[in-house]
Design a protein around this motif. Structure first.
Motif: not given
Lengths: 253, 70
Positions: B50-70
């Motif tokens: 569960e912790i790893l899934d949350r971490l993955d989810d967080l990383e994916n969101r961060l990646k999307k946010l970075e893409e949006l900001l570019e």
């Protein structure tokens, strides 16, 4: 006062010898005098990491255990060979000869050996720490080494077999009120990032986790040729080892 | 004068075999409920997933946010 530390694990292949050598060298870099003792009865290997050939080890720990040689004839001072600017590293290597291994396995260590070798290393070399690199598992001799030391550090990999075995070992050590710590080794990098990892493992085992060392392919590529942290002082692995050593100095030493 | 050398003398005195006996007795008398152990480890692994899934989810969101900001 000399502090005896047993590096132990439930299963083999958890990185006990690599960790022992790297912890010892890091302690020396903190100006400590450290003796490392290869107690991995059936498969001694610490000498490989220290790059000491068995042919140089004319006298081994086995000779000392059976009263055939003095401590001073077994101890190898590796400080200059390793090029350490401060501290001291001493090494007591075990024999790889099958007949010697068989004899030691048959007769076992005597109970007073661990206390006595620690005391004598303190008297003869003024060491601050004696680190015992033990044989894995829950056998009597290994438990004797662990329970005769002041502190036990269990190495654990994050796979089900190892977690289950370490849990069972922790339950046994609790019966003896042994001061124990856990170092998680070769942790998958994504898992090592989880800040809750330490607290979750500590909660399961009832033992504090004092280090999380991710899996680094460079350690494998190094193939036990020398002490990794000396060759890669800025590598993240070295920083993880430093963290464990700082815990030892501040809380155990 | 040569410095004193340190030797180890093995004794089989019963007083020095107390810990070994205690270890042996403890191991032999341990009643491990392996079902209980496996249950605890499985529940730990589930929490970790569960912790790893949350971490993955967080990383994916961060990646999307970075893409949006570019």
């Amino acid at each position: 006062m000399v502090v005896g530390i047993a590096i132990h694990s439930y299963r083999g292949g958890t990185g006990k010898s690599t960790t022992t050598a790297n912890l010892a060298v890091m302690l020396a870099l903190y100006d400590k005098k450290v003796a490392t003792v290869d107690l991995d009865l059936t498969s001694p290997g610490l000498h490989v990491i220290y790059q000491v050939s068995q042919s140089i080890m004319k006298v081994t720990l086995n000779d000392y255990v059976f009263g055939r040689a003095a401590l001073e004839d077994v101890v190898i001072d590796l400080t200059n060979q390793l090029g350490l600017p401060k501290g001291k590293i001493y090494f007591l290597g075990a024999s790889m000869k099958p007949e010697e291994i068989a004899k030691l396995l048959k007769e076992g260590y005597s109970e007073q050996f661990f206390k006595e070798v620690t005391r004598q290393l303190g008297e003869a070399y003024g060491v601050d720490f004696v680190i015992f690199d033990t044989h894995p598992g829950l056998n009597e001799d290994t438990l004797l080494a662990v329970l005769s030391s002041d502190v036990s550090i269990m190495m654990m990999r994050m796979d089900k077999q190892d977690i289950t075995g370490t849990y069972v070992t922790a339950q046994v050590l609790r019966k003896f009120n042994k001061t124990s710590y856990v170092v998680l080794n070769m942790v998958p990098p994504n898992m090592a990032k989880a800040v809750e990892l330490r607290s979750e493992v500590s909660k399961l085992l009832g033992i504090p986790v004092i280090g999380v060392v991710p899996f680094y392919p460079e350690i494998l590529q190094h193939r036990s040729r020398g002490v990794f942290i000396l060759k890669h002082p800025k590598h993240p692995y070295t920083l993880r080892i430093k963290e464990v050593v700082e815990f030892i100095i501040n809380n155990i030493g | 004068m040569a410095p004193k050398k340190h030797y180890f003398t093995r004794t089989q005195d019963s007083r020095t075999q107390e810990l070994r006996k205690k270890i042996s007795d403890t191991l032999l008398s341990t009643q491990t409920n392996i079902d209980e152990v496996e249950k605890k480890v499985s529940s730990f692994e589930k929490r970790l997933e569960e912790i790893l899934d949350r971490l993955d989810d967080l990383e994916n969101r961060l990646k999307k946010l970075e893409e949006l900001l570019e």
